[in-house]
Design a protein around this motif. Structure first.
Motif, mmCIF file in Angstrom:
data_model
loop_
_atom_site.group_PDB
_atom_site.id
_atom_site.type_symbol
_atom_site.label_atom_id
_atom_site.label_comp_id
_atom_site.label_asym_id
_atom_site.label_seq_id
_atom_site.Cartn_x
_atom_site.Cartn_y
_atom_site.Cartn_z
ATOM 1 N N PRO A 58 0.826 -1.215 0.000
ATOM 2 C CA PRO A 58 0.000 0.000 0.000
ATOM 3 C C PRO A 58 0.863 1.269 0.000
ATOM 4 O O PRO A 58 1.869 1.342 0.703
ATOM 5 N N VAL A 59 0.447 2.253 -0.773
ATOM 6 C CA VAL A 59 1.174 3.523 -0.872
ATOM 7 C C VAL A 59 0.239 4.660 -0.452
ATOM 8 O O VAL A 59 -0.929 4.683 -0.837
ATOM 9 N N THR A 60 0.767 5.577 0.339
ATOM 10 C CA THR A 60 0.057 6.807 0.689
ATOM 11 C C THR A 60 0.878 7.987 0.188
ATOM 12 O O THR A 60 2.075 8.062 0.461
ATOM 13 N N PHE A 68 -4.531 18.716 -4.514
ATOM 14 C CA PHE A 68 -5.162 17.457 -4.107
ATOM 15 C C PHE A 68 -5.885 16.772 -5.271
ATOM 16 O O PHE A 68 -5.684 15.585 -5.545
ATOM 17 N N ARG A 72 -4.908 13.304 -7.094
ATOM 18 C CA ARG A 72 -5.879 12.190 -7.039
ATOM 19 C C ARG A 72 -6.165 11.664 -8.449
ATOM 20 O O ARG A 72 -6.303 10.460 -8.660
ATOM 21 N N PRO A 77 -5.960 4.574 -8.580
ATOM 22 C CA PRO A 77 -6.946 4.580 -7.483
ATOM 23 C C PRO A 77 -6.502 3.812 -6.240
ATOM 24 O O PRO A 77 -6.932 4.147 -5.139
ATOM 25 N N GLN A 78 -5.643 2.816 -6.391
ATOM 26 C CA GLN A 78 -5.241 2.054 -5.199
ATOM 27 C C GLN A 78 -4.246 2.833 -4.333
ATOM 28 O O GLN A 78 -3.962 2.427 -3.205
ATOM 29 N N ARG A 80 -3.432 5.724 -1.884
ATOM 30 C CA ARG A 80 -4.187 6.611 -1.001
ATOM 31 C C ARG A 80 -3.592 8.020 -1.053
ATOM 32 O O ARG A 80 -2.368 8.178 -1.021
ATOM 33 N N VAL A 81 -4.437 9.018 -1.135
ATOM 34 C CA VAL A 81 -3.983 10.415 -1.172
ATOM 35 C C VAL A 81 -4.509 11.114 0.079
ATOM 36 O O VAL A 81 -5.711 11.103 0.333
ATOM 37 N N VAL A 82 -3.612 11.700 0.867
ATOM 38 C CA VAL A 82 -4.048 12.424 2.065
ATOM 39 C C VAL A 82 -3.491 13.840 2.020
ATOM 40 O O VAL A 82 -2.422 14.083 1.460
ATOM 41 N N GLU A 83 -4.224 14.763 2.616
ATOM 42 C CA GLU A 83 -3.765 16.142 2.603
ATOM 43 C C GLU A 83 -2.622 16.319 3.595
ATOM 44 O O GLU A 83 -2.686 15.894 4.743
ATOM 45 N N LEU A 84 -1.536 16.936 3.121
ATOM 46 C CA LEU A 84 -0.369 17.234 3.958
ATOM 47 C C LEU A 84 0.270 18.460 3.333
ATOM 48 O O LEU A 84 0.358 18.550 2.113
#
Lengths: 361, 361
Positions: A58-60, A68, A72, A77-78, A80-84
């Motif tokens: 898994p990759v974030t 963002f 994205r 799609p696999q 994960r994108v998080v706000e930082l």
């Protein structure tokens, strides 16, 4: 939560990168004074790295608010994108160092970060957001956090997970990192926060490496007591003496468990220079390292990422690409080796290992 | 990943808030044209709410980059803080609606958000970041996401988790939400995306509620077929007629399973007005709802949050605080009822239910 102790005291250690991962962390490149053409070519290269690693674990990817939706859309799609938010996108160096204990518990170490030298030769200003990344990763993952009171980048260390660390004097003893500390005091901090018994000091890193010679661009552990070292056979290349000097150290040193070291040479590509066109695509900002045409880039195949069952390595469009890939396939017989065109990452000053950070299982 | 289907088709439903939670999501207040004195008093109140809920279940608070360290310091360590950008801090309304299926799988619905009315009576402009919150929560939690093609705020609906929804005509049929849709078309979307058979339409919400009468400020499910309704015994209060009209509807309606409804009256506090001093503390910005001295606030005890084993309810410094708490203690005999001084949240236009969003287990 923040823990006022040290990993070593609590029975934690940093595992080798070749040990099992829960996943990989990255950041999304944006700054136009590091990445040419508004970071668009770099974003494509980072996406390819994230995509390749996500085949194995898994990759974030941490992304600033403004990018963002674009990130994205560009990332598979696999992933994960998080706000930082961040100042630049070198997760290896500004991010956390994860540590584990014998019961499978995980914590992380949050080092001080000063953009590779602070006001004394650092690569940009400010670096306040980069310095919060480890804390934010701790929050997202609900991981307890040690705050280490020294400046250190993740790319300046490699461990065998069995008590041995390799690093370089050029970086760790540089007065722009921890000027008040002697080598012995620094060793004590490294042992306490990484969970070590022994530190092997190489001299210098790759020629003209703007990180002050990070070890992760020149030498790494394949597994305990087995290492890869960036190598050239050309005695006229300034890199020749640097690599030879490090080889000699490795051939005489022993690891924390008393084993001699087996060193494999990984060929270097032919020197890679910044082109006129590439230089023109980078914004010029006071306080940021300029990207001048003709400057030699610190290209090295050692700057690969070890994933679960895979190796993701840089390609430079050089005939040595395949030669280096073959060496890695022999060194990692149980992993699939994937090459990614990495010139756009290299132009920013690092490579695949520099933009990734493993989270152990 | 985004799913091009509907929850109902896939066997998913929104559970009742009284069902088991995995945790609670909130956002951190910052905007000085909503929250007086630079949002400092509101931040204290939000922290108290987060702290109270975290006694019962895990809480995550989304915080913008600029306020990250302050929020991390103000919130208790067991509350997770993650970076998120937003236009304001009403997680109930801009956030996702989680849905579950019979196998314990969880997904979420990402509604269109237009700040309670868009350019036709909405409360601020723009609302672009709010509209991305559900997608970002889906990423953080690695939850698959349905994108619903209608404008809806989480505070405008309550479900019994067994096929029945309550909502208000004042809000859902307001032309500033989904002007192109008839009541029947809207019902079809609600049934498809929330997993419903029946919608009970109340008329209006609390008097002078700037959300156009969100149901979550006037009426909610205690459990299937049992509801609480905000109530006043003063026939001269404009609220009297509103509550009486809704009571009559509830007394004649049946739920999706054919049960009659048991309605408990929850007293309202005495009218709460914005003071001169409170009004002076709010920035005046073109396009944002002004906060004028003397304006009546939509104070209601119905705006509580149901946590695992707990109820976190607003207090207004009114003698009715204890009376309402006693009613809730009787209605929720297995939960501990905690009151939080909520005037600073109310001044922003909502209350505890409006700033929280449950994630089911």
């Amino acid at each position: 939560m923040k823990i006022d102790s040290t990993p070593k005291k609590d029975g934690f250690r940093m595992p080798g990168e070749f040990e099992r991962h829960a996943g990989c962390w990255m950041l999304w490149p944006i700054r136009p004074d590091t990445w040419r053409l508004g970071a668009k070519p770099a974003q494509k290269a980072f996406s390819e790295v994230a995509s390749a690693i996500s085949r194995f674990e898994p990759v974030t990817v941490g992304v600033c608010a403004e990018q963002f939706q674009n990130a994205r859309n560009m990332l598979p799609p696999q992933v994960r994108v998080v706000e930082l938010s961040y100042n630049d996108s070198w997760m290896r160096d500004c991010g956390p160092t994860f540590v584990i204990d014998g019961n499978g518990r995980i914590r992380l170490v949050d080092w001080e970060f000063n953009a590779w030298g602070g006001l004394d030769g650092g690569l940009y200003f400010p670096w306040d957001l980069d310095n919060l990344i480890a804390m934010k990763v701790a929050e997202i993952t609900r991981t307890d956090r040690y705050k280490a009171p020294i400046v250190l980048e993740g790319g300046s260390i490699h461990t065998d997970g069995q008590g041995t660390l390799i690093t370089t004097e050029e970086c760790l003893l540089n007065p722009n990192r921890n000027p008040g500390l002697s080598r012995e005091e620094l060793e004590d901090y490294l042992k306490a926060y990484i969970g070590l018994e022994k530190i092997i000091w190489l001299k210098r890193g790759i020629y003209n490496d703007e990180t002050n010679g990070h070890v992760d661009n020149i030498c790494c552990f394949i597994k305990p007591s087995v290492l890869a070292l960036a190598w050239t056979d050309d005695p006229k290349d300034p890199q020749y003496e640097i690599s030879a000097e490090n080889l000699e150290i490795l051939q005489t040193e022993k690891d924390a468990r008393g084993r001699t070291l087996e060193v494999h040479k990984l060929p270097l590509p032919a020197p890679v220079l910044i082109s006129e066109e590439e230089s023109r695509g980078v914004d010029i900002i006071e306080g940021t390292l300029p990207r001048n045409p003709g400057d030699r880039l610190a290209a090295s195949y050692v700057n690969f990422y070890i994933a679960n069952g895979g190796i993701v390595m840089p390609f430079f469009g050089d005939p040595k690409d395949i030669q280096a890939k073959t060496v890695l396939e022999e060194l990692f017989p149980d992993r699939e080796v994937v090459g990614i065109s990495a010139r756009e990452i290299l132009l920013g000053g690092g490579n695949i290992h520099c933009i990734t950070q493993q989270q152990p299982a």
